[in-house]
Motif scaffolding. Structure first.
Motif, PDB file in Angstrom:
ATOM      1  N   ASP A  28       0.863  -1.173   0.000  1.00 40.65           N
ATOM      2  CA  ASP A  28       0.000   0.000   0.000  1.00 40.65           C
ATOM      3  C   ASP A  28       0.905   1.230   0.000  1.00 40.65           C
ATOM      4  OD1 ASP A  28      -2.260   1.535  -0.004  1.00 40.65           O
ATOM      5  OD2 ASP A  28      -2.860   1.121   2.056  1.00 40.65           O
ATOM      6  N   LYS A  29       0.368   2.359  -0.432  1.00 38.56           N
ATOM      7  CA  LYS A  29       1.132   3.605  -0.425  1.00 38.56           C
ATOM      8  C   LYS A  29       0.166   4.772  -0.434  1.00 38.56           C
ATOM      9  CE  LYS A  29       1.652   3.907  -5.464  1.00 38.56           C
ATOM     10  NZ  LYS A  29       2.634   4.055  -6.578  1.00 38.56           N
ATOM     11  N   TYR A  49      -4.158   6.364   6.840  1.00 34.15           N
ATOM     12  CA  TYR A  49      -4.830   5.091   7.069  1.00 34.15           C
ATOM     13  C   TYR A  49      -4.464   4.120   5.962  1.00 34.15           C
ATOM     14  CZ  TYR A  49      -8.391   1.496   7.424  1.00 34.15           C
ATOM     15  OH  TYR A  49      -9.026   0.283   7.517  1.00 34.15           O
ATOM     16  N   THR A  50      -4.088   2.899   6.352  1.00 33.32           N
ATOM     17  CA  THR A  50      -3.897   1.826   5.392  1.00 33.32           C
ATOM     18  C   THR A  50      -4.858   0.692   5.734  1.00 33.32           C
ATOM     19  OG1 THR A  50      -2.357   0.154   4.528  1.00 33.32           O
ATOM     20  CG2 THR A  50      -1.959   0.943   6.778  1.00 33.32           C
ATOM     21  N   SER A  51      -5.434   0.100   4.714  1.00 30.68           N
ATOM     22  CA  SER A  51      -6.366  -1.000   4.940  1.00 30.68           C
ATOM     23  C   SER A  51      -5.653  -2.286   5.338  1.00 30.68           C
ATOM     24  CB  SER A  51      -7.208  -1.245   3.686  1.00 30.68           C
ATOM     25  OG  SER A  51      -6.379  -1.573   2.579  1.00 30.68           O
ATOM     26  N   ARG A  52      -4.325  -2.295   5.252  1.00 31.55           N
ATOM     27  CA  ARG A  52      -3.542  -3.464   5.659  1.00 31.55           C
ATOM     28  C   ARG A  52      -3.334  -3.443   7.162  1.00 31.55           C
ATOM     29  NH1 ARG A  52      -4.448  -6.182   1.104  1.00 31.55           N
ATOM     30  NH2 ARG A  52      -3.797  -5.017  -0.733  1.00 31.55           N
ATOM     31  N   GLY A  76      -7.635  -2.098   9.533  1.00 31.77           N
ATOM     32  CA  GLY A  76      -6.309  -1.721   9.064  1.00 31.77           C
ATOM     33  C   GLY A  76      -5.464  -1.093  10.145  1.00 31.77           C
ATOM     34  N   TYR A  96       4.832   4.217   2.430  1.00 31.60           N
ATOM     35  CA  TYR A  96       4.788   2.938   1.721  1.00 31.60           C
ATOM     36  C   TYR A  96       4.695   1.815   2.754  1.00 31.60           C
ATOM     37  CZ  TYR A  96       7.112   6.125  -1.566  1.00 31.60           C
ATOM     38  OH  TYR A  96       7.461   7.208  -2.334  1.00 31.60           O
ATOM     39  N   VAL A  97       3.837   0.825   2.490  1.00 25.50           N
ATOM     40  CA  VAL A  97       3.727  -0.345   3.348  1.00 25.50           C
ATOM     41  C   VAL A  97       4.148  -1.572   2.538  1.00 25.50           C
ATOM     42  CG1 VAL A  97       2.219  -1.799   4.750  1.00 25.50           C
ATOM     43  CG2 VAL A  97       1.858   0.679   4.701  1.00 25.50           C
TER      44      VAL A  97
END
Length: 242
Positions: A28-29, A49-52, A76, A96-97
């Motif tokens: 994700d980014k 916020y990241t959904s991961r 997330g 970045y994830v």
């Protein structure tokens, strides 16, 4: 022992892609702008916020910044960033994830490539995925990172990585806090200080500094516990094209 795959060599290194290969891939980014909402006027706070719900977080920014917290948020994670910029200028942060490649998405339009699986049929490598490209390991002590006094432009220790866009993965950081008395006698007052180790990216340069967040003087002590971290470690990666 690996049972199948391939090995590539150049003049100074080699890499083996096989059924035992392990690396992290882009998951994700995003981009956020830190504009305010912190206790001190020279610092800016922003949450992404990241959904991961797992992974390694890297970032780069056009001002000094740090990832000061990660917390669960729904299904997330919330990524909590703090930026430093004198005056009222915002701080832009690209994040970045990275995680296991089985959880990473295939970039749009990537239809052909090489996939390697292990004996259980689990994918260990997919050439269409954006894998993490490690560039440098940057570690040291508190004395290796210059400080930035409150209200002044960042005073950076710099490293250059020609031809790439560097981002940082934070490890241990030299973040500290203390409270000190000012004066003597019944009129003594107190100053509080937080010290944030932060990074800033500019072109192919990555810099690190320790930004001072100061409060006071105050007539009443806050009774902050003294915290002093002497060592830091960080990983620099190449995010060119991501």
């Amino acid at each position: 022992m690996a049972d199948y795959g391939f090995r590539a060599r150049n003049g100074s290194n080699e890499i083996q892609i096989d059924s035992a290969y392990r690396n992290f891939a882009l998951r994700d980014k995003g981009v956020i702008t830190a504009t305010g909402g912190w206790f001190h006027g020279n610092f800016r706070q922003a949450n992404a916020y990241t959904s991961r719900n797992a992974g390694i977080v890297a970032f780069r920014s056009n001002g000094a910044a740090t990832l000061y917290g990660i917390s669960p948020s729904g299904s997330g994670m919330s990524l909590n960033f703090l930026g430093y910029q004198p005056g009222s200028a915002p701080v832009t942060i690209w994040w970045y994830v990275f995680d296991e490649p089985v959880a990473a998405s295939i970039p749009t339009g990537e239809r052909y490539g090489l996939i390697v699986k292990n004996a259980a049929g689990v994918k260990t490598f997919d050439s269409r995925i954006d894998y993490m490209r490690t560039t440098d390991f940057w570690s040291g002590t508190l004395n290796d990172v210059p400080s930035t006094s409150s209200g002044l432009p960042p005073n950076l220790a710099l490293r250059v990585y020609p031809g790439i866009t560097p981002a940082i993965i934070q490890g241990n950081m030299c973040n500290s806090q203390t409270e000190v008395p000012i004066g003597v006698g019944p009129g003594v007052q107190f100053m509080q200080f937080r010290f944030w180790q932060m990074a800033r990216q500019d072109g192919s340069y990555m810099g690190q500094t320790i930004c001072v967040e100061d409060y006071g003087p105050n007539a009443t002590p806050s009774n902050w516990p003294d915290i002093r971290r002497e060592n830091f470690s960080s990983t620099i990666i190449d995010v060119t094209g991501l």
